[in-house]
Design an enzyme around this catalytic site. Structure first.
Site, mmCIF file in Angstrom:
data_model
loop_
_atom_site.group_PDB
_atom_site.id
_atom_site.type_symbol
_atom_site.label_atom_id
_atom_site.label_comp_id
_atom_site.label_asym_id
_atom_site.label_seq_id
_atom_site.Cartn_x
_atom_site.Cartn_y
_atom_site.Cartn_z
ATOM 1 N N ASP A 69 -9.178 -1.186 23.735
ATOM 2 C CA ASP A 69 -9.397 -1.579 22.331
ATOM 3 C C ASP A 69 -10.729 -2.280 22.043
ATOM 4 O O ASP A 69 -10.768 -3.231 21.253
ATOM 5 C CB ASP A 69 -8.253 -2.481 21.855
ATOM 6 C CG ASP A 69 -6.884 -1.863 22.044
ATOM 7 O OD1 ASP A 69 -6.791 -0.680 22.398
ATOM 8 O OD2 ASP A 69 -5.888 -2.578 21.843
ATOM 9 N N LYS B 223 -3.104 3.761 19.226
ATOM 10 C CA LYS B 223 -1.823 3.075 19.383
ATOM 11 C C LYS B 223 -1.654 2.033 18.293
ATOM 12 O O LYS B 223 -2.621 1.625 17.646
ATOM 13 C CB LYS B 223 -1.741 2.409 20.769
ATOM 14 C CG LYS B 223 -2.737 1.287 21.005
ATOM 15 C CD LYS B 223 -2.659 0.792 22.448
ATOM 16 C CE LYS B 223 -3.589 -0.379 22.699
ATOM 17 N NZ LYS B 223 -3.233 -1.609 21.983
ATOM 18 N N CYS C 186 -2.929 -7.487 23.789
ATOM 19 C CA CYS C 186 -2.823 -6.165 24.423
ATOM 20 C C CYS C 186 -3.044 -6.209 25.930
ATOM 21 O O CYS C 186 -2.381 -5.468 26.667
ATOM 22 C CB CYS C 186 -3.796 -5.203 23.756
ATOM 23 S SG CYS C 186 -3.394 -4.928 22.001
#
Length: 197
Positions: free
Chosen positions: A18, A78, A111
């Site tokens: 990310d 996601k 995450c």
């Protein structure tokens, strides 16, 4: 010997979590974190280590930043906080379920943490590259690293990973890896972590 955490290029996967445009202004040490992750990605190509890239809700948070150098990777979109989506799990299976994950990206307490827990529960060895991982706040970052170490993840650094993967100056790719270490890794504020221990 179990539990030592010796990295092997033959059984590792690099997970890039990310590192997207909208996070750029808000993540502590973002530029240096991405720079270190980019070196790990370059090394993975040299050593034949597969890399997997995710993006958190790219429609809202934008694409992966170009300086990561991941344009050849297909990002897995996601919305969950773990990288372990159905697509990523499928990719890991297609790779023969590597035993070691080298993990970098953001955010450490969200995450990165959720991914680490999922990987550990799957029986994988997790190597969190502390100078290639961050959060919006340094407090969240440092407490997340401490928490993840308690859970059984190994904390390491960019340069340590590079050296562990080649093991010997006679390694056929040593010169290429050495070139990635010509400039020392930038200080990303990790000394505060160790002074707090």
């Amino acid at each position: 010997m179990a539990g030592v955490g010796r990295l092997s290029s033959k059984d590792a996967v690099l997970l890039l979590c990310d590192m997207q445009e909208k996070f750029r202004p808000n993540i502590f040490q973002f530029t240096n974190i991405v720079s270190n992750a980019a070196r790990l990605l370059q090394a993975s190509r040299v050593l034949g280590i597969p890399a997997i890239l995710t993006e958190q809700y790219p429609k809202g948070l934008g694409p992966t930043v170009p300086e990561l150098g991941a344009g050849d990777l297909k990002p897995h979109a996601k919305t969950s906080f773990t990288m372990m989506s159905e697509d990523v799990v499928g990719e890991l299976q297609a790779l023969g379920n590597p035993k070691q994950a080298i993990l970098c990206g953001i955010e450490a307490h969200a995450c990165i943490a959720c991914t680490t827990f999922d990987l550990l529960e799957k029986g994988m060895e997790v190597h969190i590259v502390a100078d290639a991982v961050s959060s919006r706040s340094q407090t969240d970052r440092l407490f997340a690293l401490s928490r993840l170490r308690q859970s059984g993840a190994f904390l390491t650094t960019t340069e340590a990973v590079l050296l562990q993967l080649v093991q010997d100056s006679r390694h056929p790719n040593f010169k290429e890896i050495q070139a990635l270490m010509m400039q020392p890794s930038p200080d990303t504020g990790l000394m505060a972590f160790f002074s707090a221990l």
